[in-house]
Motif scaffolding. Structure first.
Motif, short mmCIF file in Angstrom:
data_model
loop_
_atom_site.label_atom_id
_atom_site.label_comp_id
_atom_site.label_asym_id
_atom_site.label_seq_id
_atom_site.Cartn_x
_atom_site.Cartn_y
_atom_site.Cartn_z
N PHE A 64 -13.37 8.13 -7.04
CA PHE A 64 -12.68 9.44 -7.52
C PHE A 64 -13.45 10.04 -8.47
N LEU A 65 -13.25 9.29 -9.64
CA LEU A 65 -14.03 9.59 -10.98
C LEU A 65 -15.19 10.24 -10.73
N VAL A 66 -16.19 9.22 -10.23
CA VAL A 66 -17.72 9.94 -9.68
C VAL A 66 -17.50 11.13 -9.09
N VAL A 71 -7.11 -8.51 -1.93
CA VAL A 71 -7.93 -7.48 -1.21
C VAL A 71 -7.12 -5.93 -1.62
N ALA A 72 -5.86 -5.99 -1.50
CA ALA A 72 -5.23 -4.72 -2.06
C ALA A 72 -5.74 -4.00 -3.23
N TYR A 73 -5.77 -4.94 -4.29
CA TYR A 73 -6.31 -4.48 -5.75
C TYR A 73 -7.81 -4.00 -5.74
N SER A 74 -8.60 -4.95 -4.72
CA SER A 74 -9.81 -4.57 -4.42
C SER A 74 -10.01 -3.10 -4.07
N THR A 75 -9.35 -2.73 -3.09
CA THR A 75 -9.46 -1.66 -2.46
C THR A 75 -8.94 -0.47 -3.47
N ALA A 76 -7.76 -0.57 -4.05
CA ALA A 76 -7.45 0.56 -5.02
C ALA A 76 -8.37 0.81 -6.10
N ILE A 77 -8.93 -0.35 -6.72
CA ILE A 77 -9.81 -0.07 -7.84
C ILE A 77 -10.94 0.61 -7.32
N SER A 78 -11.74 0.00 -6.29
CA SER A 78 -12.80 0.91 -5.82
C SER A 78 -12.60 2.23 -5.35
N MET A 132 -18.25 3.00 -3.32
CA MET A 132 -17.18 2.42 -3.36
C MET A 132 -17.03 0.85 -2.43
N ASN A 133 -18.01 1.22 -1.17
CA ASN A 133 -17.94 0.00 -0.25
C ASN A 133 -18.55 -1.26 -1.05
N ILE A 134 -19.72 -1.00 -1.75
CA ILE A 134 -20.02 -2.10 -2.43
C ILE A 134 -19.23 -2.64 -3.51
N LEU A 135 -18.59 -1.88 -4.28
CA LEU A 135 -17.35 -2.62 -4.98
C LEU A 135 -16.20 -3.37 -4.51
N ASN A 136 -16.01 -2.74 -3.21
CA ASN A 136 -14.86 -3.23 -2.56
C ASN A 136 -15.39 -4.58 -2.19
N VAL A 137 -16.36 -4.70 -1.39
CA VAL A 137 -16.97 -6.06 -0.79
C VAL A 137 -17.13 -6.91 -1.76
N ILE A 138 -17.74 -6.70 -2.95
CA ILE A 138 -17.95 -7.59 -4.37
C ILE A 138 -16.28 -8.07 -4.44
N GLY A 139 -15.41 -7.11 -4.63
CA GLY A 139 -14.06 -7.59 -5.05
C GLY A 139 -13.38 -8.49 -4.09
N MET A 143 1.38 -3.20 0.84
CA MET A 143 2.05 -1.69 1.02
C MET A 143 2.28 -1.35 -0.66
N GLN A 144 2.78 -2.22 -1.01
CA GLN A 144 3.19 -1.73 -2.49
C GLN A 144 1.98 -1.63 -3.39
N ILE A 145 1.04 -2.24 -3.35
CA ILE A 145 -0.24 -1.96 -4.23
C ILE A 145 -1.22 -0.79 -3.76
N VAL A 146 -1.44 -0.92 -2.48
CA VAL A 146 -2.48 0.19 -1.88
C VAL A 146 -1.44 1.43 -1.81
N GLY A 147 -0.23 1.26 -1.29
CA GLY A 147 0.51 2.50 -1.11
C GLY A 147 1.06 3.10 -2.25
N GLY A 148 1.15 2.18 -3.67
CA GLY A 148 1.65 2.80 -4.66
C GLY A 148 0.50 3.60 -5.39
N LEU A 149 -0.66 3.19 -4.82
CA LEU A 149 -1.91 4.14 -5.53
C LEU A 149 -2.46 4.82 -4.59
N ILE A 150 -1.72 5.25 -3.71
CA ILE A 150 -2.59 6.02 -2.34
C ILE A 150 -2.82 7.43 -2.97
N PHE A 151 -2.16 7.98 -4.08
CA PHE A 151 -2.49 9.24 -4.51
C PHE A 151 -3.79 9.42 -5.11
#
Length: 451
Positions: free
Chosen positions: A205-207, A193-200, A167-174, A131-139
């Motif tokens: 978003f940048l793309v 998994v939380a970091y992988s979700t947030a980074i992907s 995003m899916n490819i990056l998330n699965v690899i992570g 929650m802290q990782i994914v929620g903290g970066l939910i913006f």
């Protein structure tokens, strides 16, 4: 985003990229669940409960994205391209400010929020970390929702689809690296998994931003990021707040029902997570059809094609019901093999298979809501779905969930009974509202006021 690119939009041309995009979003969640199931069932339950809470927060971001999508579509239909460009930039700015505040709250009070859910003690540590990782970066998810909604309203549904694939490819690899630890990589489990979700999500978003700038063709007013025009903010909130209110009520009611399920134990939570992960592949057809229909009806309302808009919604509903019924039946026939992908727990397999049988009755009812509510929103009738949603979701959905699942002791079967009652009653009322055509009078009155 020139005028010729927004002409001649068809349901199929809009819907198939939306379908694939939503499918991939669901696959991202399922990839987390499937890969974590190889780690531990408790990890799956922890992430499942956390995501239930996060889904409520994500819906709160939707009031800006929904309002922007409908206003942009209506203005494009009326050939007010410059106004559409101003609303697009302003909506990104508004959602950034709002989502940053909610992200900070989730990071600071993650454990307190989870305590409200009466989470089993053995799940708390992993759930709070996630929650802290994914929620903290939910913006970042709020910005993805807004930018994606803008691109779709202009008809660029393929762009958002391609970004979701990436995003899916990056998330699965992570996930692969943090769960299975190849090449000596540390096994991080839920935190990884939380970091992988947030980074992907951040890269996605940048793309999307780069694509929006490329597709804008000079029609975006970048100063609207800092300078809000009162009339546009008012119009956006008038549509967006009630639109998100209906979804917020739904997700909040689902969170209360998850609280009931938590009282049934970890096995019940895990069964619900696995079953609903499979169910998502059934109703994603209705979600895609609903979103495509919303874009089309928004353009038709802007162009004053009232009868075309009415017929479009009815045709989309028929298609959605038929597909939902067929898909739910197929999924039930292969229920145990599907559930067996996630677990070999006999109790989960038996319960999950029966719940998927009940889903055959549930999904056509859900199709009514996903298509008709989207149609009503696009036509400007945004308050009725909220009022009916609150009354039925809480008065019938939550109440019957408690009565059948807890009071009568039917467990998850009782929960699914409440789902069926909620979806069918709301859906029938939404169809009746559309056929009464109150939304035609609303648009006529609004047009007179502007004149």
């Amino acid at each position: 985003m020139s005028e010729n690119k927004t002409k001649n939009l068809t349901l199929f041309a809009l819907t198939w990229p939306i379908f694939i995009e939503i499918l991939l979003h669901m696959l991202m969640g399922n990839a987390d669940t499937l890969m974590l199931s190889q780690y531990s069932d408790n990890a799956v339950a922890a992430v499942g409960v956390s995501n239930q809470i996060l889904s409520v927060v994500i819906v709160m971001f939707g009031f800006v994205a929904q309002g922007a999508a409908i206003l942009i579509a209506q203005n494009l239909g009326a050939k007010n391209n410059q106004i559409a460009g101003k609303i697009a930039v302003m909506s990104i700015s508004l959602n950034l400010l709002f989502s940053l505040a909610l992200s900070a709250a989730l990071f600071i009070w993650a454990r307190q929020v989870l305590n409200v859910m009466d989470l089993p003690t053995e799940l708390m540590g992993e759930a709070a970390s996630y929650m802290q990782i994914v929620g903290g970066l939910i913006f970042v998810q709020a910005l993805i929702m807004t930018t994606g909604a803008i691109l779709r309203s202009y008809g660029h549904t393929k762009d958002t689809m391609m970004v979701t694939i990436g995003m899916n490819i990056l998330n699965v690899i992570g996930n692969f690296f943090v769960i299975f630890g190849p090449f000596g990589f540390p096994v991080l489990g839920v935190i990884g998994v939380a970091y992988s979700t947030a980074i992907s999500r951040f890269i996605g978003f940048l793309v999307l931003v780069l694509l929006l700038i490329k597709r804008s063709e000079g029609q975006l007013d970048y100063m609207s990021f800092f300078r809000y025009q009162k009339r546009h903010v008012k119009s956006l909130l008038k549509i967006g707040v009630p639109s998100a209110g209906e979804q917020l009520s739904y997700n909040s009611s689902q969170m209360v029902i998850t609280y009931f399920i938590a009282q049934l134990g970890t096995i019940a939570i895990t069964t619900k997570v696995y079953t609903q992960n499979i169910m998502m592949f059934i109703f994603l057809f209705s979600i895609a059809i609903g979103q495509g229909t919303q874009i089309l009806i928004g353009h038709m309302i802007g162009a004053r094609k009232i009868e075309d808009a009415y017929e479009r919604a009815i045709k989309s509903l028929r298609i959605s019901i038929i597909i939902s019924l067929i898909m739910a039946s197929i999924v039930y026939l292969i229920a145990k093999p599907l559930l067996g992908i996630f677990t070999d727990n006999v109790t989960i397999l038996e319960q999950g298979a029966f719940l998927l049988l009940m889903t055959v009755a549930l999904e056509p009812g859900r199709a009514f809501n996903l298509v008709m509510i989207s149609s009503l929103r696009a036509a400007g009738d945004v308050k009725f779905p909220v009022y009916i949603g609150i009354i039925v979701m809480w008065g019938i959905g939550v109440t019957t969930a408690w009565f059948f699942a807890i009071y009568l002791g039917l467990g998850l079967v009782g929960i699914w009974i409440s789902f069926i009652a909620d979806e069918w009653i709301r859906g029938t009322l939404m169809l009746r509202r559309w056929k009464k055509r109150y939304w035609v009078d609303m648009n006529f009155i609004e047009e007179k006021e502007k004149a």
